[in-house]
Scaffold this active site. Structure first.
Site, PDB file in Angstrom:
ATOM      1  N   THR A 151       1.236  -4.948   4.963  1.00 31.12           N
ATOM      2  CA  THR A 151       2.599  -5.344   4.566  1.00 31.12           C
ATOM      3  C   THR A 151       3.587  -4.191   4.755  1.00 31.12           C
ATOM      4  O   THR A 151       4.629  -4.341   5.407  1.00 31.12           O
ATOM      5  CB  THR A 151       2.597  -5.782   3.083  1.00 31.12           C
ATOM      6  OG1 THR A 151       1.671  -6.847   2.929  1.00 31.12           O
ATOM      7  CG2 THR A 151       3.980  -6.257   2.647  1.00 31.12           C
ATOM      8  N   VAL A 162       6.008   5.074  -5.915  1.00 28.05           N
ATOM      9  CA  VAL A 162       6.477   4.635  -7.233  1.00 28.05           C
ATOM     10  C   VAL A 162       7.846   3.963  -7.073  1.00 28.05           C
ATOM     11  O   VAL A 162       8.770   4.550  -6.520  1.00 28.05           O
ATOM     12  CB  VAL A 162       6.624   5.827  -8.215  1.00 28.05           C
ATOM     13  CG1 VAL A 162       7.005   5.324  -9.607  1.00 28.05           C
ATOM     14  CG2 VAL A 162       5.353   6.664  -8.274  1.00 28.05           C
ATOM     15  N   GLY A 220       8.564   1.101  -5.386  1.00 24.81           N
ATOM     16  CA  GLY A 220       8.792   0.294  -4.172  1.00 24.81           C
ATOM     17  C   GLY A 220       9.930   0.844  -3.337  1.00 24.81           C
ATOM     18  O   GLY A 220       9.803   1.879  -2.702  1.00 24.81           O
ATOM     19  N   ILE A 240      12.946   1.739  -4.561  1.00 24.65           N
ATOM     20  CA  ILE A 240      13.901   2.542  -5.347  1.00 24.65           C
ATOM     21  C   ILE A 240      13.663   4.019  -5.038  1.00 24.65           C
ATOM     22  O   ILE A 240      12.516   4.464  -5.065  1.00 24.65           O
ATOM     23  CB  ILE A 240      13.695   2.307  -6.863  1.00 24.65           C
ATOM     24  CG1 ILE A 240      13.792   0.825  -7.203  1.00 24.65           C
ATOM     25  CG2 ILE A 240      14.709   3.105  -7.681  1.00 24.65           C
ATOM     26  CD1 ILE A 240      13.378   0.493  -8.636  1.00 24.65           C
ATOM     27  N   LYS A 288       1.530   5.020 -11.479  1.00 23.51           N
ATOM     28  CA  LYS A 288       2.929   5.351 -11.192  1.00 23.51           C
ATOM     29  C   LYS A 288       3.527   6.174 -12.333  1.00 23.51           C
ATOM     30  O   LYS A 288       4.337   7.077 -12.107  1.00 23.51           O
ATOM     31  CB  LYS A 288       3.722   4.061 -10.966  1.00 23.51           C
ATOM     32  CG  LYS A 288       3.305   3.328  -9.695  1.00 23.51           C
ATOM     33  CD  LYS A 288       3.878   1.922  -9.663  1.00 23.51           C
ATOM     34  CE  LYS A 288       3.552   1.211  -8.355  1.00 23.51           C
ATOM     35  NZ  LYS A 288       3.887  -0.230  -8.404  1.00 23.51           N
TER      36      LYS A 288
HETATM   37  N1  HSE Z   1       1.273  -4.178  -6.499  1.00 25.96           N
HETATM   38  C1  HSE Z   1       2.375  -3.284  -6.624  1.00 25.96           C
HETATM   39  C2  HSE Z   1       3.380  -3.901  -7.571  1.00 25.96           C
HETATM   40  C3  HSE Z   1       2.981  -3.038  -5.274  1.00 25.96           C
HETATM   41  O1  HSE Z   1       3.292  -5.107  -7.802  1.00 25.96           O
HETATM   42  O2  HSE Z   1       4.246  -3.190  -8.087  1.00 25.96           O
HETATM   43  C4  HSE Z   1       4.033  -1.964  -5.248  1.00 25.96           C
HETATM   44  O3  HSE Z   1       3.533  -0.725  -5.656  1.00 25.96           O
END
Ligand code: HSE
Length: 364
Positions: free
Chosen positions: A10, A115, A117, A119, A188
């Site tokens: 992805t 950490v 995504g 941001i 995270k």
């Molecule tokens: N599985 C993680 C989430 C993906 O849902 O935050 C992003 O780190």
């Protein structure tokens, strides 16, 4: 700068699309076990084609998992290549070792996408730590559990259906237990606390409770009280002690946390002089996460030399002085109690012996 891309899932495929057509960052080679049609780059199953290519200056690791990502990243740095990774498992498990290796090899190590995504949380956190003493970091750090809780709360659908949706959209980890049980949020949080406080926490020491025990009945009862459940990760530094934990939390329906929808993350830092600063955005998904990977590549291109934090002092987690108000559900009955985080988690362990479906949440 030419990039060797390890992984085409992805995040990797979206990063590739973001880079396509750019002059400053170009993907030269993709490591993939499967052939990839429509990819305008060399595709190889042999990592040496990347590690031994002198034209490749940055290795982007988005394959996930600990092995062989760890071996590949170390080999890339030893070969003099900068590394950009989105791998929170790797960064959390090997934090001190990888940061030291990058320094000794004279290469840059970036992991902003690990950490938050999309941001730019870690870069903002590092910047804040350079100008102030940070006292706490906390937030909603897992997009999948936020998606599940939002869907259960707003649409009234069941846990399994909501999880299946999150998986179909590519948000969940390969093993969704990492999301549901809070382990992804804990990683995270540990990384954030390491960088905020200049420490190294052992993630296993951070008590962690996920969302698996929240029922539709809990959600409905909270709604009747004007409250909403979220999974929250918190760390604070006070008088030399660092507390850290992950736990469902109840927020008043009017708060920004309660209104965070979908795969959103809402992460907050607290500084002695800065006060509170919050960052909100997409916490999962290919485009946002791929964009943070690209930003890291641009930072490397721009000559970024330092890691996010300069200090790395091993620190034990101590939750004995961090206080909270807690909601317990045991055998269907709710009770509340004010006590330390350490006491709440040991109380909850006792509750589970009495009722394997028992549930605990922090009341915010
Ligand atoms: N599985 C993680 C989430 C993906 O849902 O935050 C992003 O780190």
């Amino acid at each position: 700068m030419r990039v060797g891309l390890l992984g085409f899932g992805t995040v990797g495929s979206h990063f590739y699309e973001l880079v396509r057509g750019r002059q400053d960052v170009q993907v030269k080679t993709v490591l993939s076990r499967r052939p990839r049609t429509g990819v305008d780059a060399r595709v190889t199953a042999n990592v040496q084609d990347i590690l031994q290519d002198p034209e490749i200056g940055i290795v982007v690791e988005v394959m996930g998992g600990l092995h062989p990502a760890y071996e590949y990243v170390c080999a890339a740095m030893r070969a003099g290549k900068h590394v950009v990774t989105a791998n929170k498992l790797l960064m959390c498990d090997k934090y001190g070792e990888l940061v030291s290796l990058a320094a000794s090899c004279g290469v840059c190590l970036r992991c902003t996408a690990a950490v938050g995504g999309g941001i730019p949380w870690l870069t903002s956190l590092a910047g804040a730590a350079q100008v102030d003493t940070l006292t706490a970091v906390e937030g909603i750090l897992n997009g999948t559990t936020n998606y599940i809780l939002s869907a259960m709360t707003r649409r009234g659908i069941g846990f399994s259906e909501a999880l299946q949706e999150a998986q179909a959209l590519g948000y969940a980890e390969a093993d969704p237990a990492a999301d549901v049980d809070g382990l992804d949020a804990r990683r995270k949080l540990s990384l954030s606390a390491d960088m905020a406080f200049g420490v190294i926490l052992r993630e296993e020491e951070v008590p962690c409770l996920g969302i698996g025990h929240i029922t539709q009945g809990d959600i409905a009862a909270a709604r009747d009280r004007g409250q909403v459940y979220k999974l929250v990760a918190s760390a604070a530094r006070r008088e030399g002690r660092v507390s850290a934990y992950v736990c469902p939390a109840l927020f008043a329906a009017s708060t920004p946390e309660a209104n965070l929808e979908g795969t959103g993350n809402l992460i907050t830092l607290y500084g002695e002089r800065l006060g509170r600063q919050s960052f909100l955005g997409a916490g999962a998904g290919g485009w946002p996460t791929g964009a943070n990977v690209l930003r890291d590549c641009l930072a490397v291109n721009g000559g970024c030399e330092s890691f996010y934090a300069s200090a790395m002092v091993p620190q034990a987690v101590d939750n004995t002085a961090a206080e909270g108000k807690w909601l317990f559900r045991v055998n269907g009955a709710y009770t509340t109690k004010r006590e330390s985080v350490a006491e709440a988690f040991s109380d909850y362990a006792r509750c589970l012996k009495e009722d394997p479906c028992a549930f605990m949440a922090q009341m915010r």
